[in-house]
Design a protein around this motif. Structure first.
Motif, PDB file in Angstrom:
ATOM      1  N   SER A   1       1.131  -1.170   0.215  1.00 27.40           N
ATOM      2  CA  SER A   1       0.280  -0.253   0.052  1.00 27.40           C
ATOM      3  C   SER A   1       0.921   1.746  -0.026  1.00 27.40           C
ATOM      4  O   SER A   1       0.441   2.344  -0.984  1.00 27.40           O
ATOM      5  N   ASN A   2       1.689   1.297   0.792  1.00 28.62           N
ATOM      6  CA  ASN A   2       3.072   2.583   0.920  1.00 28.62           C
ATOM      7  C   ASN A   2       3.647   2.774  -0.657  1.00 28.62           C
ATOM      8  O   ASN A   2       3.439   3.214  -1.243  1.00 28.62           O
ATOM      9  N   LEU A   3       3.698   1.616  -0.439  1.00 29.30           N
ATOM     10  CA  LEU A   3       4.864   2.129  -2.051  1.00 29.30           C
ATOM     11  C   LEU A   3       3.882   2.061  -3.193  1.00 29.30           C
ATOM     12  O   LEU A   3       4.193   3.173  -4.383  1.00 29.30           O
ATOM     13  N   LEU A   4       2.746   1.610  -3.755  1.00 29.90           N
ATOM     14  CA  LEU A   4       1.369   2.070  -4.514  1.00 29.90           C
ATOM     15  C   LEU A   4       1.715   3.402  -4.407  1.00 29.90           C
ATOM     16  O   LEU A   4       1.031   4.068  -5.296  1.00 29.90           O
ATOM     17  N   GLU A   5       1.160   3.691  -3.446  1.00 31.62           N
ATOM     18  CA  GLU A   5       1.172   5.960  -2.924  1.00 31.62           C
ATOM     19  C   GLU A   5       2.038   6.212  -3.534  1.00 31.62           C
ATOM     20  O   GLU A   5       1.631   7.085  -4.396  1.00 31.62           O
ATOM     21  N   HIS A   6       3.384   6.261  -3.119  1.00 33.09           N
ATOM     22  CA  HIS A   6       4.613   6.905  -3.271  1.00 33.09           C
ATOM     23  C   HIS A   6       5.025   7.080  -4.314  1.00 33.09           C
ATOM     24  O   HIS A   6       5.067   8.154  -5.583  1.00 33.09           O
ATOM     25  N   SER A   7       4.460   5.495  -5.017  1.00 28.19           N
ATOM     26  CA  SER A   7       5.031   5.529  -6.295  1.00 28.19           C
ATOM     27  C   SER A   7       4.149   6.212  -7.080  1.00 28.19           C
ATOM     28  O   SER A   7       4.466   6.343  -8.619  1.00 28.19           O
TER      29      SER A   7
ATOM     30  N   HIS B   1       5.494   2.369 -14.162  1.00 31.32           N
ATOM     31  CA  HIS B   1       5.396   0.965 -14.163  1.00 31.32           C
ATOM     32  C   HIS B   1       6.102   0.047 -13.438  1.00 31.32           C
ATOM     33  O   HIS B   1       6.747   0.487 -12.451  1.00 31.32           O
ATOM     34  N   TYR B   2       5.162  -0.649 -12.531  1.00 28.99           N
ATOM     35  CA  TYR B   2       4.794  -1.563 -11.040  1.00 28.99           C
ATOM     36  C   TYR B   2       4.974  -2.362 -11.157  1.00 28.99           C
ATOM     37  O   TYR B   2       3.874  -3.103 -12.053  1.00 28.99           O
ATOM     38  N   VAL B   3       6.378  -3.135 -11.117  1.00 30.28           N
ATOM     39  CA  VAL B   3       6.173  -4.240 -10.810  1.00 30.28           C
ATOM     40  C   VAL B   3       7.031  -5.410  -9.725  1.00 30.28           C
ATOM     41  O   VAL B   3       7.324  -4.302  -9.439  1.00 30.28           O
ATOM     42  N   ALA B   4       6.294  -6.274  -8.984  1.00 33.05           N
ATOM     43  CA  ALA B   4       6.525  -7.463  -8.217  1.00 33.05           C
ATOM     44  C   ALA B   4       7.043  -8.248  -8.770  1.00 33.05           C
ATOM     45  O   ALA B   4       6.158  -9.391  -9.825  1.00 33.05           O
ATOM     46  N   LEU B   5       7.241  -9.262  -7.660  1.00 27.55           N
ATOM     47  CA  LEU B   5       7.832 -10.788  -7.892  1.00 27.55           C
ATOM     48  C   LEU B   5       7.025 -11.545  -7.237  1.00 27.55           C
ATOM     49  O   LEU B   5       6.935 -11.013  -5.492  1.00 27.55           O
ATOM     50  N   SER B   6       6.562 -12.537  -7.727  1.00 28.59           N
ATOM     51  CA  SER B   6       5.342 -13.532  -6.711  1.00 28.59           C
ATOM     52  C   SER B   6       6.197 -15.233  -6.603  1.00 28.59           C
ATOM     53  O   SER B   6       7.020 -15.231  -7.889  1.00 28.59           O
TER      54      SER B   6
ATOM     55  N   GLN C   1      -1.273  -9.075  -1.988  1.00 26.82           N
ATOM     56  CA  GLN C   1      -0.353  -7.858  -2.519  1.00 26.82           C
ATOM     57  C   GLN C   1      -0.671  -8.156  -3.674  1.00 26.82           C
ATOM     58  O   GLN C   1      -0.873  -6.952  -4.022  1.00 26.82           O
ATOM     59  N   GLU C   2      -0.678  -9.549  -4.218  1.00 26.07           N
ATOM     60  CA  GLU C   2      -1.627  -9.129  -5.861  1.00 26.07           C
ATOM     61  C   GLU C   2      -2.878  -8.250  -5.900  1.00 26.07           C
ATOM     62  O   GLU C   2      -2.650  -7.560  -7.324  1.00 26.07           O
ATOM     63  N   LYS C   3      -3.746  -8.778  -4.815  1.00 26.07           N
ATOM     64  CA  LYS C   3      -4.947  -8.690  -5.408  1.00 26.07           C
ATOM     65  C   LYS C   3      -4.938  -6.540  -5.387  1.00 26.07           C
ATOM     66  O   LYS C   3      -5.331  -5.597  -6.192  1.00 26.07           O
ATOM     67  N   LEU C   4      -4.495  -5.988  -4.236  1.00 24.18           N
ATOM     68  CA  LEU C   4      -3.834  -4.857  -4.471  1.00 24.18           C
ATOM     69  C   LEU C   4      -2.929  -3.706  -5.404  1.00 24.18           C
ATOM     70  O   LEU C   4      -4.106  -3.196  -6.072  1.00 24.18           O
ATOM     71  N   ILE C   5      -2.208  -4.618  -6.405  1.00 21.06           N
ATOM     72  CA  ILE C   5      -1.363  -3.796  -6.930  1.00 21.06           C
ATOM     73  C   ILE C   5      -2.942  -4.347  -8.309  1.00 21.06           C
ATOM     74  O   ILE C   5      -2.677  -3.233  -9.047  1.00 21.06           O
ATOM     75  N   ARG C   6      -3.690  -5.452  -8.870  1.00 23.45           N
ATOM     76  CA  ARG C   6      -3.806  -5.358  -9.431  1.00 23.45           C
ATOM     77  C   ARG C   6      -5.146  -4.759  -9.824  1.00 23.45           C
ATOM     78  O   ARG C   6      -5.762  -3.678 -10.651  1.00 23.45           O
ATOM     79  N   GLU C   7      -5.970  -4.078  -8.219  1.00 22.25           N
ATOM     80  CA  GLU C   7      -7.139  -2.948  -7.830  1.00 22.25           C
ATOM     81  C   GLU C   7      -6.476  -1.360  -8.247  1.00 22.25           C
ATOM     82  O   GLU C   7      -7.394  -0.790  -7.916  1.00 22.25           O
ATOM     83  N   SER C   8      -5.061  -1.255  -8.410  1.00 25.23           N
ATOM     84  CA  SER C   8      -4.579  -0.243  -8.133  1.00 25.23           C
ATOM     85  C   SER C   8      -4.856   0.768  -8.616  1.00 25.23           C
ATOM     86  O   SER C   8      -4.829   2.182  -9.133  1.00 25.23           O
ATOM     87  N   GLY C   9      -5.492   0.274  -9.775  1.00 24.50           N
ATOM     88  CA  GLY C   9      -5.210   1.737 -10.696  1.00 24.50           C
ATOM     89  C   GLY C   9      -3.524   1.321 -12.206  1.00 24.50           C
ATOM     90  O   GLY C   9      -3.406   2.484 -13.141  1.00 24.50           O
ATOM     91  N   ARG C  10      -3.098   1.145 -11.844  1.00 27.71           N
ATOM     92  CA  ARG C  10      -1.771   1.468 -12.099  1.00 27.71           C
ATOM     93  C   ARG C  10      -0.726   0.644 -13.362  1.00 27.71           C
ATOM     94  O   ARG C  10      -1.525  -0.550 -13.619  1.00 27.71           O
TER      95      ARG C  10
END
Length: 247
Positions: free
Chosen positions: A77-83, A90-95, A114-123
């Motif tokens: 959440s913090n990383l999505l907000e600050h980025s 481009h937001y990339v995450a390793l899973s 974690q993946e759900k937060l990224i997918r639903e972030s609109g980024r």
């Protein structure tokens, strides 16, 4: 291109920073020991300034159910907000390959969150699902150890070297956002018990590996193909024997 690697001083992160640098990118290793803390937000704004890509390869210091969920939810959440504020494109995450099939495990429930937060972030994003690393064979053994026996389900696994993981993540990071998942894996398949038996023998570890279909993998029961990537996965080149020879 400036790429900020969260967890950039760890096993995968340090290799990724090196590979990006070799290809002419400005790779920034961001971690608590470099003054960047995704749990508190400390140093994030400064690290992300001017970045085109952020890559999150960080991991929770604790695998206890509540602690790992808190880590991934707060950190992501913090990383999505600050980025987003920094204009990172481009937001990339390793899973992990099979994450969606491993919800019995507290660790994998946290990765699903974690993946759900990224997918639903609109980024614009890419998620890389990697198979298990050769380097974690001992950790798998430790998780299944009872006395002097290691109980593991004899299911298929397609592990990979951390160098191949870093290369696979790097290729995704410098490409266009997938807005989806890219799977990566190793060049060979093993039975999980066979892989760990070979790994322990190579280190002179005398624990006995027992094939046990009811053995759990970090809390989850496994099916025959739970840990395997799909047919479109990009495969690395380093075999387990070659990796062992390099150690």
């Amino acid at each position: 291109m400036k790429v900020v690697v969260i967890g950039g001083t760890g096993l995968i992160g340090s290799k990724l920073v090196g590979k990006l640098g070799e290809h002419g990118h400005e790779a920034v290793a961001a971690a608590p020991n470099t003054g960047v803390n995704t749990l508190t937000g400390e140093g994030l704004a400064e690290a992300l300034e001017g970045a085109a890509v952020v890559v999150d390869v960080s991991n929770s210091p604790s695998f206890a159910d509540d602690a790992v969920m808190e880590f991934f939810r707060t950190s992501t959440s913090n990383l999505l907000e600050h980025s987003a504020k920094a204009g990172v494109g481009h937001y990339v995450a390793l899973s992990v390959v099979g994450t969606d099939r491993l919800a019995e495990s507290g660790y994998f429930r946290a990765k699903i969150a974690q993946e759900k937060l990224i997918r639903e972030s609109g980024r614009a994003y890419s998620i890389v699902h990697a198979t298990q690393f050769f380097e974690f064979v001992k950790g798998i053994a430790d998780s299944g150890t009872v006395g002097n026996e290691v109980h593991l389900a004899p299911v298929l696994i397609q592990p990979m070297a951390s160098d191949d993981v870093a290369a696979g993540v790097g290729r995704v990071a410098v490409g266009e956002p997938l807005n989806g998942i890219r799977e990566i894996g190793g060049p060979e398949q093993f039975r999980l018990d066979e892989l760990v038996r070979k790994g322990l023998a190579a280190k002179g570890d005398r624990r006995v590996v027992v094939a046990d279909e009811q053995a759990r993998y970090f809390g989850a029961l496994l099916g025959e193909r739970t840990l395997l990537p799909g047919p479109d996965a990009r495969l690395g080149e380093i075999t387990f024997d070659n990796w062992r020879a390099q150690q």
